[in-house]
Design an enzyme around this catalytic site. Structure first.
Site, PDB file in Angstrom:
ATOM      1  CG  HIS A 222      -2.363 -27.033 -38.343  1.00  0.00           C
ATOM      2  ND1 HIS A 222      -2.822 -25.809 -37.965  1.00  0.00           N
ATOM      3  CD2 HIS A 222      -3.210 -27.826 -38.224  1.00  0.00           C
ATOM      4  CE1 HIS A 222      -4.116 -26.030 -37.750  1.00  0.00           C
ATOM      5  NE2 HIS A 222      -4.301 -27.199 -37.665  1.00  0.00           N
ATOM      6  CG  ASP A 224      -6.377 -30.895 -38.750  1.00  0.00           C
ATOM      7  OD1 ASP A 224      -5.667 -29.990 -38.261  1.00  0.00           O
ATOM      8  OD2 ASP A 224      -7.538 -30.590 -38.873  1.00  0.00           O
ATOM      9  CG  HIS A 279      -6.374 -26.005 -41.471  1.00  0.00           C
ATOM     10  ND1 HIS A 279      -5.862 -27.364 -41.983  1.00  0.00           N
ATOM     11  CD2 HIS A 279      -6.623 -26.096 -40.334  1.00  0.00           C
ATOM     12  CE1 HIS A 279      -6.017 -28.094 -40.883  1.00  0.00           C
ATOM     13  NE2 HIS A 279      -6.467 -27.389 -40.058  1.00  0.00           N
ATOM     14  NE  ARG A 289     -13.114 -18.478 -36.985  1.00  0.00           N
ATOM     15  CZ  ARG A 289     -12.404 -19.629 -36.979  1.00  0.00           C
ATOM     16  NH1 ARG A 289     -11.108 -19.898 -36.332  1.00  0.00           N
ATOM     17  NH2 ARG A 289     -12.824 -20.677 -37.633  1.00  0.00           N
TER      18      ARG A 289
HETATM   19  O1  LIG Z   1      -9.984 -22.558 -35.625  1.00  0.00           O
HETATM   20  C1  LIG Z   1     -10.008 -23.015 -36.535  1.00  0.00           C
HETATM   21  O2  LIG Z   1     -10.707 -22.684 -37.625  1.00  0.00           O
HETATM   22  C2  LIG Z   1      -8.845 -24.087 -36.983  1.00  0.00           C
HETATM   23  C3  LIG Z   1      -8.760 -24.895 -35.928  1.00  0.00           C
HETATM   24  C4  LIG Z   1      -7.709 -26.149 -36.377  1.00  0.00           C
HETATM   25  O3  LIG Z   1      -7.329 -26.022 -37.298  1.00  0.00           O
HETATM   26  C5  LIG Z   1      -7.459 -27.234 -35.332  1.00  0.00           C
HETATM   27  O4  LIG Z   1      -7.868 -27.141 -34.212  1.00  0.00           O
HETATM   28  O5  LIG Z   1      -6.799 -28.088 -35.819  1.00  0.00           O
HETATM   29 FE   LIG Z   2      -6.173 -28.086 -37.731  1.00  0.00          FE
END
Ligand SMILES: O=C(O)CCC(=O)C(=O)O
Ligand SMILES: [Fe+2]
Length: 364
Positions: A222, A224, A279, A289
């Protein structure tokens, strides 16, 4: 909560630690890397920028233009605070499922515990849990820790304050690298150029260890919807960004480093010069994680549009003005096509938005 509803939610929110095998509902037979190969950071790596470097502004400009993402060090946020927010997040996700569900996000709400908000756009489930904080965490935290919530609330509040300050600083640098001076050229930056009226949300993400990580997906690809996102990740890698023409690149955790993503609204403001980075998060067989995303945008009444300084006879505005809420509505409807729904003009170079090549872009 009626018991049938809570049973359904518990079925949807399993206790990940009890699963020895990946259920079919979590098995992603087709992941985005069918089209794009994955690389570790030895191939190419996301720029790491020292904010104390006198060339920070130029370095940020270059990183935004070529990657849409970079990591920062010497950003001024203390290790102690990063440790504390990580510890609060870990404590939260370690609570029993029934307890977490007391603070479940309501179907039409944004704050609280639940699956990744982008889940509804996919037929397969993601191997992750999330907790979204918009405004004060008090009410939900009281439900999670009835006798002991104030310390956790204080940590979140302090973290949000620090993030807001850093985000304002990054805005000045990112805009500065486009030739835009916050003080003169952005009204809502305010008299001190601290972007005091900005809006933000905090997204805590937890990715439990997974019995079959190669077939699972932590958080699907996605962009942001923000101006920018500040992401803290613990020492377990998992974040990947798509570099056009190369493939998925791992963003390896750097001690005390923070990942900065260009969001869709910055892409619009920059009139397409800064790509919003696609990403995703992968999962790990043995290690959990954690990531904490500070999602940063303009005040609710402000319309974001290509900045007049970046527009001219040879550079027509590519996007129409839009508020953050209007953009979120567009994203929720059109997913990966959201930017093209805001676009008013095809770029002179004939290139389409990078994200349109991918069929799995969602709200961030
Ligand atoms: O966990 C991650 O590295 C990405 C999190 C992410 O892309 C988000 O919360 O928008
Ligand atoms: Fe994100």
């Amino acid at each position: 909560m009626p018991s049938r509803l809570s049973d359904a939610i518990i079925r949807l929110h399993p206790d990940f630690t009890s699963l020895q095998e990946l259920p079919e509902s979590y098995a992603w037979n087709q992941r985005d890397d069918i089209d794009y190969p994955s690389f570790d950071s030895s191939a190419e790596s996301v720029p790491i920028i020292d904010l104390n470097d006198p060339n920070a502004l130029q370095n940020i400009g270059h990183a935004c233009r070529t990657w849409g993402v970079f990591q920062v060090i010497n950003h001024g946020v203390s290790t102690t605070l990063l440790d504390m927010v990580e510890s609060t997040s870990r404590t939260l996700f370690s609570l029993p499922v029934n307890q977490k569900l007391k603070a479940a996000r309501s179907p039409d709400g944004v704050s609280g515990y639940g699956f990744a908000r982008i889940s509804s756009f996919f037929s397969k489930l993601m191997w992750s849990e999330g907790f979204t904080i918009v405004g004060s965490p008090d009410e939900h935290f009281r439900q999670l820790w009835p006798h002991d919530y104030t310390n956790h609330c204080d940590v979140i509040k302090e973290y949000k304050q620090e993030m807001k300050q850093l985000a304002g600083r990054l805005m000045c640098l990112m805009l500065g690298s486009l030739g835009i001076t916050a003080k003169q050229d952005i009204k809502w930056a305010g008299p001190k150029s601290d972007f005091k009226e900005a809006s933000a949300a905090l997204q805590l993400n937890y990715y439990p260890a997974c019995p079959d990580p190669d077939r699972a997906m932590g958080l699907a690809a996605h962009t942001d919807s923000t101006l920018l996102t500040i992401l803290y990740q613990n020492s377990t890698s998992g974040l990947q960004v798509l570099k056009e023409g190369v493939g998925w690149i791992k963003v390896s955790p750097v001690p005390d480093g923070l990942v900065i993503n260009v969001g869709d609204l910055m892409h619009i403001l920059s009139n397409g010069s800064y790509p919003s980075v696609l990403h995703r998060a992968m999962v790990n067989r043995t290690r959990h994680r954690l990531s904490i995303a500070y999602l940063y945008g303009p005040p609710s009444s402000v319309k974001i549009s290509p900045h007049p300084k970046l527009v001219g006879p040879t550079h027509p505005p590519l996007y129409r003005p839009i508020t953050w809420n209007e953009y979120l509505d567009t994203k929720a409807k059109y997913f990966n096509k959201a930017l093209s729904w805001v676009r008013v003009c095809v770029p002179l170079n004939g290139l389409v938005d990078v994200n349109e090549h991918n069929n799995s872009v969602k709200v961030g």
